[in-house]
Motif scaffolding. Structure first.
Motif, PDB file in Angstrom:
ATOM      1  N   THR A 194      -7.531  -9.613  -4.443  1.00 48.64           N
ATOM      2  CA  THR A 194      -8.720 -10.547  -5.622  1.00 48.64           C
ATOM      3  C   THR A 194      -9.506  -9.925  -4.475  1.00 48.64           C
ATOM      4  N   VAL A 195     -10.742 -10.763  -5.048  1.00 48.57           N
ATOM      5  CA  VAL A 195     -11.732 -10.626  -4.284  1.00 48.57           C
ATOM      6  C   VAL A 195     -12.871 -12.202  -5.025  1.00 48.57           C
ATOM      7  N   ASP A 196     -11.153 -12.358  -6.340  1.00 52.40           N
ATOM      8  CA  ASP A 196     -12.087 -13.951  -6.520  1.00 52.40           C
ATOM      9  C   ASP A 196     -11.105 -14.772  -6.480  1.00 52.40           C
ATOM     10  N   GLY A 197     -10.347 -14.797  -5.578  1.00 57.04           N
ATOM     11  CA  GLY A 197      -9.942 -16.322  -5.776  1.00 57.04           C
ATOM     12  C   GLY A 197      -8.209 -16.027  -6.250  1.00 57.04           C
ATOM     13  N   GLY A 198      -8.159 -14.895  -6.970  1.00 61.45           N
ATOM     14  CA  GLY A 198      -6.304 -15.019  -7.868  1.00 61.45           C
ATOM     15  C   GLY A 198      -6.732 -14.534  -9.213  1.00 61.45           C
ATOM     16  N   LYS A 199      -8.268 -14.666  -9.985  1.00 62.96           N
ATOM     17  CA  LYS A 199      -8.288 -14.054 -11.420  1.00 62.96           C
ATOM     18  C   LYS A 199      -8.308 -13.183 -11.366  1.00 62.96           C
ATOM     19  N   ASN A 200      -8.468 -12.098 -10.713  1.00 62.07           N
ATOM     20  CA  ASN A 200      -8.677 -10.549 -10.890  1.00 62.07           C
ATOM     21  C   ASN A 200      -7.473  -9.920  -9.813  1.00 62.07           C
ATOM     22  N   TRP A 201      -6.875  -8.629 -10.219  1.00 61.84           N
ATOM     23  CA  TRP A 201      -6.188  -7.843  -9.317  1.00 61.84           C
ATOM     24  C   TRP A 201      -6.139  -7.020  -9.093  1.00 61.84           C
ATOM     25  N   HIS A 202      -6.186  -5.768  -8.272  1.00 61.86           N
ATOM     26  CA  HIS A 202      -6.091  -4.361  -8.702  1.00 61.86           C
ATOM     27  C   HIS A 202      -5.742  -3.447  -7.196  1.00 61.86           C
ATOM     28  N   ALA A 203      -4.619  -2.414  -7.830  1.00 66.17           N
ATOM     29  CA  ALA A 203      -4.491  -1.658  -6.358  1.00 66.17           C
ATOM     30  C   ALA A 203      -5.040  -1.342  -5.404  1.00 66.17           C
ATOM     31  N   LYS A 204      -4.284  -1.548  -4.462  1.00 69.42           N
ATOM     32  CA  LYS A 204      -5.237  -1.226  -3.809  1.00 69.42           C
ATOM     33  C   LYS A 204      -4.103   0.170  -2.942  1.00 69.42           C
ATOM     34  N   ASN A 205      -4.127   0.977  -3.532  1.00 73.67           N
ATOM     35  CA  ASN A 205      -3.028   2.400  -3.146  1.00 73.67           C
ATOM     36  C   ASN A 205      -3.641   3.306  -2.768  1.00 73.67           C
ATOM     37  N   ASN A 206      -4.503   3.789  -1.948  1.00 74.44           N
ATOM     38  CA  ASN A 206      -4.821   5.158  -2.700  1.00 74.44           C
ATOM     39  C   ASN A 206      -4.439   5.387  -1.099  1.00 74.44           C
ATOM     40  N   GLY A 207      -4.133   7.082  -0.953  1.00 75.96           N
ATOM     41  CA  GLY A 207      -3.507   7.020   0.752  1.00 75.96           C
ATOM     42  C   GLY A 207      -1.996   7.321   0.710  1.00 75.96           C
ATOM     43  N   LEU A 208      -1.253   6.153  -0.337  1.00 70.87           N
ATOM     44  CA  LEU A 208      -0.400   5.984   0.377  1.00 70.87           C
ATOM     45  C   LEU A 208       1.229   7.117  -0.232  1.00 70.87           C
ATOM     46  N   VAL A 209       1.904   7.399   0.135  1.00 73.54           N
ATOM     47  CA  VAL A 209       2.993   8.714  -0.678  1.00 73.54           C
ATOM     48  C   VAL A 209       4.623   7.154  -1.307  1.00 73.54           C
ATOM     49  N   ALA A 210       4.596   7.944  -2.297  1.00 74.77           N
ATOM     50  CA  ALA A 210       5.543   7.306  -2.937  1.00 74.77           C
ATOM     51  C   ALA A 210       6.837   7.822  -2.435  1.00 74.77           C
ATOM     52  N   ALA A 211       7.132   8.638  -1.709  1.00 77.62           N
ATOM     53  CA  ALA A 211       8.459  10.027  -2.180  1.00 77.62           C
ATOM     54  C   ALA A 211       9.408  10.201  -2.505  1.00 77.62           C
ATOM     55  N   TYR A 212       9.645   8.845  -3.311  1.00 75.64           N
ATOM     56  CA  TYR A 212      10.488   9.136  -4.311  1.00 75.64           C
ATOM     57  C   TYR A 212      10.766   8.670  -5.679  1.00 75.64           C
ATOM     58  N   LEU A 213       9.395   8.803  -5.721  1.00 72.93           N
ATOM     59  CA  LEU A 213       8.433   9.057  -7.433  1.00 72.93           C
ATOM     60  C   LEU A 213       7.845   9.992  -7.987  1.00 72.93           C
ATOM     61  N   PRO A 214       8.636  10.376  -9.136  1.00 77.58           N
ATOM     62  CA  PRO A 214       8.216  11.621  -9.554  1.00 77.58           C
ATOM     63  C   PRO A 214       6.318  12.094  -9.105  1.00 77.58           C
ATOM     64  N   ASN A 215       5.810  11.044  -8.883  1.00 72.64           N
ATOM     65  CA  ASN A 215       4.449  11.080  -8.199  1.00 72.64           C
ATOM     66  C   ASN A 215       4.333  10.987  -7.449  1.00 72.64           C
ATOM     67  N   PRO A 216       4.040  11.048  -5.684  1.00 75.10           N
ATOM     68  CA  PRO A 216       4.033  10.217  -4.853  1.00 75.10           C
ATOM     69  C   PRO A 216       2.728  10.065  -4.505  1.00 75.10           C
ATOM     70  N   LYS A 217       1.696  10.149  -5.351  1.00 75.64           N
ATOM     71  CA  LYS A 217       0.544   9.729  -5.060  1.00 75.64           C
ATOM     72  C   LYS A 217       0.019   8.465  -6.456  1.00 75.64           C
ATOM     73  N   ALA A 218       1.055   8.016  -6.699  1.00 75.69           N
ATOM     74  CA  ALA A 218       0.996   6.942  -8.228  1.00 75.69           C
ATOM     75  C   ALA A 218       0.246   5.793  -7.460  1.00 75.69           C
ATOM     76  N   GLU A 219      -0.796   5.322  -8.584  1.00 77.38           N
ATOM     77  CA  GLU A 219      -1.306   4.439  -8.222  1.00 77.38           C
ATOM     78  C   GLU A 219      -0.829   2.740  -7.869  1.00 77.38           C
ATOM     79  N   VAL A 220       0.529   2.968  -8.446  1.00 73.90           N
ATOM     80  CA  VAL A 220       1.140   1.629  -8.323  1.00 73.90           C
ATOM     81  C   VAL A 220       2.892   2.257  -7.938  1.00 73.90           C
ATOM     82  N   GLY A 221       3.619   1.693  -7.602  1.00 77.77           N
ATOM     83  CA  GLY A 221       5.362   1.827  -7.413  1.00 77.77           C
ATOM     84  C   GLY A 221       5.555   1.965  -5.586  1.00 77.77           C
TER      85      GLY A 221
END
Lengths: 90, 360
Positions: free
Chosen positions: B180-207
């Motif tokens: 959040t950049v506004d003290g918690g009013k809005n939130w967005h995922a920041k997972n670009n570049g992470l790997v989730a090898a246990y998901l069908p899509n390891p590059k999923a935005e969330v998970g």
């Protein structure tokens, strides 16, 4: 007025806790009235969604209460209510 | 210089003091009770602990005089909140706490299971759920949040940008990093570049499954995380994460992480064999260190048990202040280094499972 007894384990957190006569037509009402005497104790007995904590048991007239979700079992005058912790390992 | 070490164990809070370079037990508080969080709010040296009673639920206590007296406050509540299934939500565990900024006196963030972030502006007298995160579409609509080793997701890391108290990151297992950049009013995922090898899509935005997230206080665009699928680092505030796991795949898996307060390229991890086994690699306890941003990792094991060791270090059981590092294990052993992690000594054995450490 039901006669309410508590597990001694709760005395660690509420040192003045003692067997007492408490008004209430249901288990929920009785617990809410106990809270007036011992502020904070309700959070030790029920979850924030209102159900009885998983490892807390309440016996009414010697039987486990039936309604752990809304605590709506009827309480009559001179009933005995026992608040115990369930047995759990660890 | 910090001279107290608070050790939150599954059977109480053990307080050590450093007197003439010897760490000795000062006192033991909450004996027999599971301490699930220890946090030192260094704005006023307020000590916080959470208890996870088997019978009586989750509790929060604080001390304003270094543990001599404790007060209980009402723990964050999910009353009137429910899951998408309409099943009422309830507090399962208090995982993390962070003061909300030097300029926000008495304000606290608290991360919990089943996935709610709470805020207090009155030093914990009242908490309210941050609905913008609780109702984030990735949790509410897409079902991309889920438990990891627990039934429900949990917020274990809260990272405050020291330049701007409106700028906060949280780490959720499993969902990933949110900002959040506004003290918690809005939130967005920041997972670009992470790997989730246990998901069908390891590059999923969330998970994703960050195990621990830390920001470099003096260069806050550099953030490190020990993740389920490797060690990751960003130098641009989470826009892109780079996998900085060791070459050859080691170190890679683990829970514990500390970073240097001044050098954004220095970090330490305590590797585990794999998520299937969760034991020290080759049953030898070792700490891995990098001083070049994860390009190279070296091992330090001097003073640590090197055979037949089954100790695992949980995510909040590794801490650092200046040149002193300390970690506790799930087998109740406590180790400390006062030379920046080059050599180690045993501080205590036969404690209960160590859940949380903090220096004060």
């Amino acid at each position: 007025m039901a006669n309410v007894k508590f597990t001694s384990a709760l005395k660690r957190f509420f040192p003045t806790l003692a067997e007492t006569e408490i008004a209430g037509d249901t288990v929920k009402e009785t617990l809410c009235n106990i809270e007036k005497t011992y502020p904070g104790i309700l959070n030790y007995l029920i979850e924030d969604n209102g159900r009885l904590r998983k490892h807390v048991n309440i016996f009414l007239k010697g039987e486990l209460i039936k309604d752990r979700e809304t605590l709506n079992d009827a309480v009559n005058s001179r009933d005995e209510l026992l608040i115990f912790q369930a047995l759990s390992g660890g | 210089m910090q001279t107290k070490l608070l050790v939150g164990t599954s059977k109480g809070l053990v307080i050590f003091s450093n007197i003439n370079d010897a760490w000795k037990i000062d006192s033991i508080e909450f004996v027999g009770l599971p301490v699930s969080l220890v946090y030192v709010d260094d704005r006023a040296n307020t000590w916080w602990i959470a208890l996870s009673h088997r019978h009586w639920g989750e509790k929060l206590h604080y001390s304003e005089n270094e543990g001599r007296n404790w007060q209980e406050v009402v723990a964050p509540s999910y009353s009137n909140y429910s899951f998408k299934s309409d099943k009422p939500a309830s507090l399962k565990k208090i995982w993390s706490m962070q003061h909300a900024g030097i300029n926000r006196s008495g304000a606290l963030w608290v991360g919990t299971e089943p996935g709610g972030l709470f805020y207090s502006d009155d030093n914990g007298k009242n908490f309210h759920l941050i609905e913008s995160l609780w109702n984030h579409p990735s949790r509410l609509d897409s079902n991309q949040w889920f438990g990891a080793g627990k039934d429900s997701p949990f917020i274990h890391s809260i990272v405050l940008d020291p330049r701007d108290s409106n700028h906060v990151y949280v780490g959720v297992s499993c969902a990933g990093v949110f900002e959040t950049v506004d003290g918690g009013k809005n939130w967005h995922a920041k997972n670009n570049g992470l790997v989730a090898a246990y998901l069908p899509n390891p590059k999923a935005e969330v998970g994703h499954d960050p195990h621990r997230i830390l920001v470099c206080p003096t260069q806050p665009d550099t953030i490190w995380q020990q993740n389920h699928c490797g060690i990751f680092r960003t130098t641009n505030g989470g826009d892109v994460w780079e996998n900085v796991s060791g070459k050859g795949g080691f170190p890679k898996y683990g829970f514990a992480l500390v970073i240097d307060e001044n050098d954004p390229n220095a970090a330490w991890v305590i590797p585990a064999q794999s998520d299937e086994q969760r034991i020290p690699v080759d049953l030898r306890l070792a700490v891995c260190k990098t001083t070049d941003g994860g390009e190279n990792w070296s091992f330090t094991s001097q003073g640590l048990p090197q055979a037949n060791t089954f100790d695992l270090v949980l995510r909040h059981s590794f801490v650092k202040t200046e040149n002193t590092l300390a970690f506790g294990t799930n087998n109740g052993n406590l180790y400390l280094s006062d030379d920046n992690g080059n050599t180690w000594k045993t501080i205590s054995q036969n404690l209960a499972m160590v859940n949380y450490l903090a220096f004060s």
